[in-house]
Design a protein around this motif. Sequence first.
Motif, PDB file in Angstrom:
ATOM      1  N   LYS A  27       0.833  -1.206   0.000  1.00 47.61           N
ATOM      2  CA  LYS A  27       0.000   0.000   0.000  1.00 47.61           C
ATOM      3  C   LYS A  27       0.866   1.253   0.000  1.00 47.61           C
ATOM      4  N   ARG A  30       2.441   1.681  -3.406  1.00 51.94           N
ATOM      5  CA  ARG A  30       1.405   2.074  -4.380  1.00 51.94           C
ATOM      6  C   ARG A  30       1.066   3.545  -4.223  1.00 51.94           C
ATOM      7  N   GLU A  31       0.907   3.988  -2.988  1.00 55.15           N
ATOM      8  CA  GLU A  31       0.573   5.391  -2.744  1.00 55.15           C
ATOM      9  C   GLU A  31       1.736   6.323  -3.107  1.00 55.15           C
ATOM     10  N   GLU A  34       1.536   6.954  -6.533  1.00 52.20           N
ATOM     11  CA  GLU A  34       0.250   7.586  -6.850  1.00 52.20           C
ATOM     12  C   GLU A  34      -0.579   6.723  -7.791  1.00 52.20           C
ATOM     13  N   SER A  36      -3.662   3.819  -8.139  1.00 48.00           N
ATOM     14  CA  SER A  36      -4.842   3.252  -7.484  1.00 48.00           C
ATOM     15  C   SER A  36      -4.673   1.739  -7.426  1.00 48.00           C
TER      16      SER A  36
END
Length: 92
Positions: A27, A30-31, A34, A36
């Motif tokens: 997570k 992934r963040e 940027e 989804s």
Amino acid sequence: MDKPPKYKASDYITYKGISRTPGQTIKALRELHEWSQVELAEMTGISQATISSLETGRTALGAERAKIIAKAFNIYPGVILFSDWKREDHAA
């Protein structure tokens, strides 16, 4: 598929004493990119529902999925699987 950007060691912030699960690592990566969950799913061929389950710890990651996800982030699978590993210096 665009390649993820290359990062230098100085781009990372060192956190001491924070342990992270493989799902939390996915997570966070992934963040940072940027992306989804849908975008990561499209890049890996792993469903968005499974990505969500991996991030929350409802589904075990496993070595094969770690390899697939690591390839999308252009990192070694061990970064995801062993994100809380610390090398301890021992005298020989």
